[in-house]
Design a protein around this motif. Structure first.
Motif, mmCIF file in Angstrom:
data_model
loop_
_atom_site.group_PDB
_atom_site.id
_atom_site.type_symbol
_atom_site.label_atom_id
_atom_site.label_comp_id
_atom_site.label_asym_id
_atom_site.label_seq_id
_atom_site.Cartn_x
_atom_site.Cartn_y
_atom_site.Cartn_z
ATOM 1 N N HIS A 66 -11.691 15.866 1.751
ATOM 2 C CA HIS A 66 -11.540 16.623 0.508
ATOM 3 C C HIS A 66 -11.508 15.674 -0.688
ATOM 4 N N GLY A 67 -12.001 16.158 -1.811
ATOM 5 C CA GLY A 67 -11.847 15.409 -3.047
ATOM 6 C C GLY A 67 -10.396 15.496 -3.498
ATOM 7 N N LEU A 68 -9.911 14.497 -4.221
ATOM 8 C CA LEU A 68 -8.522 14.484 -4.670
ATOM 9 C C LEU A 68 -8.400 15.009 -6.096
ATOM 10 N N CYS A 69 -7.340 15.747 -6.341
ATOM 11 C CA CYS A 69 -7.032 16.252 -7.675
ATOM 12 C C CYS A 69 -6.679 15.066 -8.569
ATOM 13 N N SER A 70 -7.373 14.923 -9.680
ATOM 14 C CA SER A 70 -7.127 13.778 -10.571
ATOM 15 C C SER A 70 -5.740 13.848 -11.213
ATOM 16 N N ASP A 71 -5.222 15.044 -11.477
ATOM 17 C CA ASP A 71 -3.871 15.160 -12.040
ATOM 18 C C ASP A 71 -2.827 14.693 -11.033
ATOM 19 N N CYS A 72 -2.993 15.069 -9.774
ATOM 20 C CA CYS A 72 -2.040 14.663 -8.738
ATOM 21 C C CYS A 72 -2.100 13.155 -8.490
ATOM 22 N N GLU A 73 -3.304 12.585 -8.532
ATOM 23 C CA GLU A 73 -3.451 11.148 -8.278
ATOM 24 C C GLU A 73 -2.615 10.315 -9.241
ATOM 25 N N LEU A 74 -2.436 10.811 -10.460
ATOM 26 C CA LEU A 74 -1.643 10.084 -11.460
ATOM 27 C C LEU A 74 -0.169 10.018 -11.107
ATOM 28 N N HIS A 75 0.303 10.911 -10.236
ATOM 29 C CA HIS A 75 1.730 11.007 -9.939
ATOM 30 C C HIS A 75 2.119 10.512 -8.551
ATOM 31 N N VAL A 76 1.159 10.087 -7.772
ATOM 32 C CA VAL A 76 1.462 9.630 -6.421
ATOM 33 C C VAL A 76 2.092 8.250 -6.501
ATOM 34 N N PRO A 77 3.248 8.060 -5.858
ATOM 35 C CA PRO A 77 3.850 6.727 -5.870
ATOM 36 C C PRO A 77 2.982 5.741 -5.112
ATOM 37 N N CYS A 78 2.878 4.578 -5.639
ATOM 38 C CA CYS A 78 2.064 3.530 -5.027
ATOM 39 C C CYS A 78 2.847 2.907 -3.872
ATOM 40 N N PRO A 79 2.338 3.006 -2.628
ATOM 41 C CA PRO A 79 3.092 2.442 -1.501
ATOM 42 C C PRO A 79 3.253 0.926 -1.587
ATOM 43 N N ILE A 80 2.276 0.257 -2.169
ATOM 44 C CA ILE A 80 2.386 -1.204 -2.312
ATOM 45 C C ILE A 80 3.495 -1.535 -3.302
ATOM 46 N N CYS A 81 3.524 -0.809 -4.429
ATOM 47 C CA CYS A 81 4.568 -1.040 -5.421
ATOM 48 C C CYS A 81 5.936 -0.764 -4.821
ATOM 49 N N THR A 82 6.055 0.285 -4.063
ATOM 50 C CA THR A 82 7.329 0.651 -3.458
ATOM 51 C C THR A 82 7.793 -0.443 -2.502
ATOM 52 N N ARG A 83 6.885 -0.961 -1.673
ATOM 53 C CA ARG A 83 7.258 -2.039 -0.750
ATOM 54 C C ARG A 83 7.716 -3.267 -1.523
ATOM 55 N N GLU A 84 7.000 -3.614 -2.603
ATOM 56 C CA GLU A 84 7.376 -4.775 -3.394
ATOM 57 C C GLU A 84 8.744 -4.577 -4.027
ATOM 58 N N GLU A 85 8.993 -3.382 -4.543
ATOM 59 C CA GLU A 85 10.293 -3.099 -5.150
ATOM 60 C C GLU A 85 11.395 -3.165 -4.099
ATOM 61 N N ASP A 86 11.143 -2.649 -2.905
ATOM 62 C CA ASP A 86 12.126 -2.724 -1.829
ATOM 63 C C ASP A 86 12.435 -4.171 -1.472
ATOM 64 N N GLU A 87 11.403 -4.990 -1.402
ATOM 65 C CA GLU A 87 11.597 -6.402 -1.076
ATOM 66 C C GLU A 87 12.404 -7.101 -2.165
ATOM 67 N N LEU A 88 12.088 -6.817 -3.419
ATOM 68 C CA LEU A 88 12.848 -7.420 -4.521
ATOM 69 C C LEU A 88 14.312 -6.995 -4.478
ATOM 70 N N ASN A 89 14.561 -5.731 -4.227
ATOM 71 C CA ASN A 89 15.942 -5.261 -4.147
ATOM 72 C C ASN A 89 16.676 -5.891 -2.972
ATOM 73 N N ARG A 90 15.992 -6.058 -1.855
ATOM 74 C CA ARG A 90 16.604 -6.697 -0.690
ATOM 75 C C ARG A 90 16.984 -8.143 -1.013
ATOM 76 N N LEU A 91 16.100 -8.849 -1.711
ATOM 77 C CA LEU A 91 16.373 -10.241 -2.080
ATOM 78 C C LEU A 91 17.533 -10.346 -3.069
ATOM 79 N N ARG A 92 17.645 -9.376 -3.974
ATOM 80 C CA ARG A 92 18.721 -9.398 -4.968
ATOM 81 C C ARG A 92 20.084 -9.197 -4.317
ATOM 82 N N LEU A 93 20.113 -8.482 -3.187
ATOM 83 C CA LEU A 93 21.381 -8.166 -2.521
ATOM 84 C C LEU A 93 21.910 -9.346 -1.704
#
Length: 94
Positions: A66-93
């Motif tokens: 299926h083609g993706l809705c362009s409005d929805c694509e703008l709101h999908v959390p980036c899994p790479i960004c989330t992993r990086e943020e998790d790693e940064l938070n883990r290091l800060r702790l």
């Protein structure tokens, strides 16, 4: 009735299109549910379109056809960004 939902969050539109592949929309966790005229449970996508989990948990990623809705694509959390943020938070702790 709770239906199995895809972990990736993408579902086809529930609208009765004549096109072979209706657009896919992103349905966020904890989304609103609605009941259609036929009694079918529908899920509201980020953009407000009603969707139905036609493929269940979609283990073979059939939604990729299926083609993706362009409005929805703008709101999908980036899994790479989330992993990086998790790693940064883990290091800060430490």
């Amino acid at each position: 009735m709770n239906l199995p939902l895809p972990s990736h969050g993408w579902m086809p539109e529930a609208d009765d299109h004549t096109a072979p592949h209706r657009p896919a929309h992103w349905v966020p966790p904890g989304c609103h549910k609605a009941v259609g005229a036929d009694g079918q449970v529908l899920y509201l996508a980020q953009c407000g379109v009603a969707c139905y989990p036609n493929y269940g948990t979609d283990p073979t990623r059939r939604i990729a056809r299926h083609g993706l809705c362009s409005d929805c694509e703008l709101h999908v959390p980036c899994p790479i960004c989330t992993r990086e943020e998790d790693e940064l938070n883990r290091l800060r702790l430490r």
